[in-house]
Design a protein around this motif. Structure first.
Motif, PDB file in Angstrom:
ATOM      1  N   ARG A   1       4.134  -2.904  -2.028  1.00  8.46           N
ATOM      2  CA  ARG A   1       4.351  -2.990  -0.582  1.00  8.46           C
ATOM      3  C   ARG A   1       5.187  -1.810  -0.100  1.00  8.46           C
ATOM      4  O   ARG A   1       4.927  -1.253   0.965  1.00  8.46           O
ATOM      5  CB  ARG A   1       5.040  -4.309  -0.239  1.00  8.46           C
ATOM      6  N   LEU A   2       6.205  -1.443  -0.908  1.00  7.42           N
ATOM      7  CA  LEU A   2       7.000  -0.268  -0.554  1.00  7.42           C
ATOM      8  C   LEU A   2       6.205   1.011  -0.760  1.00  7.42           C
ATOM      9  O   LEU A   2       6.398   1.998  -0.053  1.00  7.42           O
ATOM     10  CB  LEU A   2       8.285  -0.219  -1.390  1.00  7.42           C
TER      11      LEU A   2
ATOM     12  N   ASN B   1       3.210   1.391  -0.074  1.00  6.36           N
ATOM     13  CA  ASN B   1       2.294   1.541   1.057  1.00  6.36           C
ATOM     14  C   ASN B   1       2.989   1.978   2.345  1.00  6.36           C
ATOM     15  O   ASN B   1       2.334   2.233   3.352  1.00  6.36           O
ATOM     16  CB  ASN B   1       1.545   0.229   1.297  1.00  6.36           C
ATOM     17  N   ILE B   2       4.334   2.032   2.303  1.00  4.06           N
ATOM     18  CA  ILE B   2       5.079   2.445   3.494  1.00  4.06           C
ATOM     19  C   ILE B   2       5.320   3.949   3.419  1.00  4.06           C
ATOM     20  O   ILE B   2       6.190   4.427   2.684  1.00  4.06           O
ATOM     21  CB  ILE B   2       6.409   1.681   3.609  1.00  4.06           C
ATOM     22  N   LYS B   3       4.543   4.726   4.156  1.00  2.00           N
ATOM     23  CA  LYS B   3       4.643   6.178   4.144  1.00  2.00           C
ATOM     24  C   LYS B   3       5.825   6.629   5.009  1.00  2.00           C
ATOM     25  O   LYS B   3       5.977   6.171   6.147  1.00  2.00           O
ATOM     26  CB  LYS B   3       3.357   6.815   4.667  1.00  2.00           C
ATOM     27  N   ILE B   4       6.661   7.521   4.481  1.00  2.00           N
ATOM     28  CA  ILE B   4       7.821   7.997   5.247  1.00  2.00           C
ATOM     29  C   ILE B   4       7.858   9.518   5.357  1.00  2.00           C
ATOM     30  O   ILE B   4       8.749  10.058   6.018  1.00  2.00           O
ATOM     31  CB  ILE B   4       9.145   7.502   4.623  1.00  2.00           C
TER      32      ILE B   4
ATOM     33  N   THR C   1       6.735   8.049  -0.072  1.00  2.00           N
ATOM     34  CA  THR C   1       6.766   6.631   0.282  1.00  2.00           C
ATOM     35  C   THR C   1       8.183   6.080   0.135  1.00  2.00           C
ATOM     36  O   THR C   1       9.046   6.693  -0.503  1.00  2.00           O
ATOM     37  CB  THR C   1       5.826   5.815  -0.619  1.00  2.00           C
TER      38      THR C   1
ATOM     39  N   LEU D   1      14.262   0.911   6.347  1.00  2.00           N
ATOM     40  CA  LEU D   1      13.282  -0.093   6.779  1.00  2.00           C
ATOM     41  C   LEU D   1      13.541  -0.529   8.220  1.00  2.00           C
ATOM     42  O   LEU D   1      12.613  -0.671   9.029  1.00  2.00           O
ATOM     43  CB  LEU D   1      13.336  -1.315   5.843  1.00  2.00           C
TER      44      LEU D   1
ATOM     45  N   LEU E   1      12.530   2.240  10.550  1.00  2.00           N
ATOM     46  CA  LEU E   1      11.070   2.316  10.657  1.00  2.00           C
ATOM     47  C   LEU E   1      10.546   1.252  11.615  1.00  2.00           C
ATOM     48  O   LEU E   1       9.611   1.480  12.384  1.00  2.00           O
ATOM     49  CB  LEU E   1      10.420   2.136   9.276  1.00  2.00           C
TER      50      LEU E   1
END
Length: 639
Positions: free
Chosen positions: A582-583, A585-588, A615, A634, A637
Motif C-alpha cells: 500500500r505504501l 503504491n503511494i508515489k511521492i 514511493t 501521509l 499528502l
C-alpha cells in the motif's frame, strides 16, 4: 570507425555477461566490450558460486532466464546445500567450480547468443549529449570511445567494470596499477562519468594466496566432501558432468598469528597506504587478528581450482601483507609446512559510484540511458553482480525499445520488489540506503525470507521473465510442468482422508503422536517429525502419486512439502508484504519540497532531498527517516 548498437555493455565479468545475454535475448542488438575475451566471467577471487543468500540470487537469475546457474552446473566440482540444519527459508546452494572451464563455458554461451557481438577493447570515454525531454534539458548517453579509437554508438550503455576503474593493487608497501593481478587498470573512464555530476568514491577488496597442492600435507587436514544428491542451481541443468572433488579444512595457530602481527607495520591496511573502505564480512587475516586478538585460531578452507590443475585457493586467508610474511606465516601451519605458492594474496582499491544516484531499474538519475551493475555500484560477489547485470540488461533493452515475446515494443521498466526476490532486496538497499562498505547479501537483509526461498525462485519470477521475452519457451514449459505437479501433490494431500486405525501403528513406530480422530494427509505433513519420505511408507497411494511425476521427482516433492508444511507462515508473511505494498503504491516523487518541509526532522529532510525516493515505502526504508516522518508525509499528502 563508428559502430552502432542498441545496447553496449562495458566489462565482461559476471555482471557484464548476464547483462549482455539478457539484453540480447530481449531482442536488443547488443555489444559486449571486454579487454580480454579469454577471461570472460573470470572468478577473480574464490572459484565458487552461491552460498548464504547468494545461492538464492543464482536461482533467481536462472528463473529470469539468466545463465549463471546453467554454467555453474556444467562446471561444478563440488556442490553443497548450506544451512540444512535450519528451516528451508535459509537453505542456500553453493558449488565449487572449475575456474578455467567456467570461463570457457560462459564464452560458448556468449558465442551462441543471437543479437550479441563481442569487441575486445578498453572503454576510455563515455559519450553524453544534452537533450530536451518534456521541455527540460537533461543528459543522455549516446555511446563510448575506446583506447584504440573506436567510437561505438548506442541507445543505452551498461557499465560493469568491476575493480578495473583506477584499480591499484597492494602487496606490502609495493603498489601496482591493475584491475586484477597481471591485468591493466582503466585510468580515465571514471573521470568521463564524474564530469557529468555522478559521484564516485573508493573501495577495497582482497584475495588470498594460491597454493600448489603438491606441497600440501593433506594427512594433516580434515577432508570435506560435497553432496551427490539431486540438487542443481538451474531448474534446467543436467547432472554434474565433472569429477567431484573434496575441500580441506585446517586452522591457524598462535605461531601463525605472531608472524603475521610482526608484519603489520608493512600492511597497507594499517600503515595508512589504503584509505578506502573494505568488506566487513570478508576481512583479511590481519584484520581478523586485530579485531579478535584473543582468538587462538581461525578456520581456513583449502579449495580446488579445477579438476586438471594443481592450483588451490586458501579461503579465509585474504591478505595484503608482504609476500615473505604471508609465506612464512603459512609455513607455521603443519599441513602447509612445505608450502609452495603460485602467487601471494593482494588487496585492490578501485572506483565505485554512489548507488543512491540510480533508479530501481539501475538506470542513472542523472544521465538517461546509462545503467550500472556490479562492483561499480558498491557490491561484492559474483552473485550480486550477476543479479544486477540481469536486471540492468533487461531494462537497458527496454530503454532501447526492444521487442519482447509478444512482439510489442515498450519503453517501460522492469523492477523487483523486496517480497519478490533477493535481487529486489539488493537493488532497493543500494538505491535507498547507499553503501558505506562493499555490500554483501545475507538472508538477514530480507524481511520476507519465507517468501524468497531457494526452491521457489521459478514460481516467483519465470512467468514474469517469459512475458518479457528473456525466459524462453523451454524454460517456461518446464516451470508449468513443475507447477502443475506441485498442485497435484497438494490437492492429493488436501483431499486424502487418513483413518486413525490404519496409520496409528506406523505413527507410534515413528515416534509421532497417534490420531484420535480422522484427518487429511496435509495435517500429517504439517507435523515436524514427519516428511514425505516417511508418509509414502504409511500411505501407499501417496507413494504412487509421487512416483507418477514426469521428472525430477525429488525436487518437485520437496517444493510441495515445504509449501504444505510452512503454509501458515507463508500466508502470514504474504499478508505483511501486501500491507507494505500500500505504501509502495503511494508515489511521492516530485510532490514535496524537502528542504522546506518543516513537519519532518532535519535529518529526514536531508536524506529525502539526496535520494528523492519514488514511493512512500522507499522513503520509509531510508536510514534517518522515522515512522513519525512518514506519518507526517501521509497527512500532508492527504491535504
Amino acid at each position: 570507425m563508428i559502430l552502432k548498437y542498441d545496447v553496449i555493455v562495458i566489462g565482461g565479468g559476471h555482471a557484464g555477461c548476464e547483462a549482455a545475454t539478457a539484453s540480447a535475448n530481449m531482442g536488443a542488438k547488443t555489444l559486449l566490450v571486454t579487454m580480454d575475451m579469454n577471461k570472460i566471467a573470470q572468478m577473480s577471487c574464490n572459484p565458487a558460486i552461491g552460498g548464504i543468500a547468494k545461492g538464492q540470487i543464482v536461482r533467481e537469475i536462472d528463473a529470469l532466464g539468466g545463465q549463471m546457474g546453467l554454467v555453474t552446473d556444467a562446471t561444478a566440482i563440488q556442490f553443497r546445500m548450506l544451512n540444512r540444519s535450519k528451516g528451508p527459508a535459509v537453505w542456500s546452494p553453493r558449488a565449487q567450480c572449475d575456474r578455467g572451464k567456467f570461463i570457457w563455458k560462459w564464452r560458448s554461451v556468449l558465442d551462441a547468443t543471437p543479437n550479441l557481438d563481442i569487441w575486445q577493447d578498453q572503454a576510455d570515454e563515455l559519450l553524453v549529449e544534452d537533450v530536451v525531454v518534456a521541455q527540460q534539458q537533461t543528459k543522455r548517453v549516446v555511446g563510448v570511445k575506446t583506447i584504440w579509437g573506436a567510437e561505438i554508438r548506442a541507445k543505452a550503455v551498461i557499465i560493469t567494470a568491476g575493480t578495473f576503474l583506477n584499480g591499484l593493487m597492494h602487496i606490502g608497501r609495493k603498489m601496482v596499477p591493475g584491475g586484477r593481478i597481471a591485468e591493466p587498470a582503466v585510468p580515465h573512464f571514471t573521470e568521463s562519468i564524474t564530469r557529468h555530476g555522478i559521484r564516485s568514491a573508493r573501495m577495497k577488496t582482497g584475495t588470498p594466496v594460491r597454493i600448489d597442492k603438491r606441497s600440501v600435507h593433506f594427512e594433516d587436514m580434515e577432508r570435506q566432501d560435497g553432496e551427490n544428491g539431486y540438487y542443481k542451481f538451474s531448474y534446467m541443468g543436467e547432472p554434474r558432468p565433472l569429477q567431484q572433488l573434496p575441500c580441506w579444512v585446517c586452522y591457524t595457530n598462535p605461531d601463525v598469528h605472531q608472524t603475521l602481527l610482526g608484519g603489520l607495520d608493512d600492511s597497507p591496511l594499517y600503515n595508512g597506504q589504503i584509505q578506502s573502505i573494505g568488506p566487513r564480512y570478508c576481512p583479511s587475516i590481519e584484520t581478523k587478528l586485530v579485531t579478535f586478538p584473543d582468538r587462538p585460531q581461525h578456520l581456513l578452507f583449502l579449495e580446488p581450482e579445477g579438476e586438471d590443475t594443481n592450483e588451490m585457493y586458501l579461503n579465509g586467508f585474504s591478505s595484503s601483507l608482504p609476500m615473505d610474511v604471508q609465506i612464512e606465516a603459512l609455513k607455521r601451519i603443519p599441513a602447509l609446512r612445505d608450502i609452495k605458492v603460485y602467487r601471494p594474496g593482494y588487496a585492490i582499491e578501485y572506483d565505485f559510484f554512489d548507488p543512491t544516484q540510480l533508479k530501481h531499474s539501475l538506470e542513472s538519475k542523472i544521465i538517461n540511458g546509462l545503467f550500472m551493475a556490479g562492483q561499480v555500484n558498491g557490491t561484492t560477489g559474483y552473485e550480486e553482480a550477476g543479479g544486477q547485470g540481469t536486471l540492468a540488461g533487461i531494462n537497458a533493452a527496454l530503454s532501447a525499445g526492444s521487442v519482447g515475446c509478444c512482439g510489442t515494443a515498450t519503453n517501460g521498466t522492469f523492477e523487483l520488489k523486496r517480497d519478490e526476490a533477493y535481487i529486489g532486496v539488493l537493488v532497493d538497499d543500494l538505491v535507498t540506503k547507499g553503501v558505506d562498505e562493499p555490500y554483501r547479501m545475507f538472508t538477514s537483509r530480507a524481511e520476507y525470507r519465507i517468501l524468497l526461498r531457494q526452491d521457489d525462485a521459478d514460481a516467483r519470477l519465470t512467468e514474469k521473465a517469459y512475458e518479457l521475452g528473456i525466459a524462453k519457451r523451454e524454460r517456461y514449459d518446464w516451470w508449468i510442468e513443475k507447477k502443475n505437479s506441485i498442485e497435484r501433490i497438494e490437492k492429493f494431500c488436501r483431499n486424502y482422508a487418513i483413518k486413525p486405525k490404519v496409520v496409528n501403528g506406523a505413527l507410534e513406530a515413528l515416534g509421532s503422536t497417534p490420531l484420535v480422530y480422522g484427518c487429511k494427509l496435509e495435517d500429517l505433513v504439517a507435523r515436524p517429525e514427519l516428511n514425505f519420505e516417511k508418509l509414502q511408507e504409511i500411505v501407499p497411494e501417496f507413494r504412487e502419486v509421487i512416483g507418477q511425476l514426469p521428472n525430477r521427482q525429488e525436487e518437485i516433492a520437496e517444493a510441495a512439502e515445504i509449501h504444505i508444511k510452512y503454509k501458515g507462515y507463508i500466508e502470514r508473511e504474504r499478508m505483511v508484504a501486501d500491507k507494505m505494498h500500500r505504501l509502495e503504491n503511494i508515489k511521492i516523487k516530485g510532490k514535496f519540497d524537502y528542504p522546506n518541509l518543516s513537519a519532518i526532522s532535519t535529518e529526514a529532510r536531508q536524506k529525502l532531498e539526496k535520494i528523492q525516493p519514488e514511493t512512500l515505502a522507499q522513503a520509509s526504508r531510508i536510514p534517518g527517516v522515522s515512522p513519525s516522518d512518514i506519518n507526517a508525509m501521509l497527512v500532508l499528502l492527504g491535504r
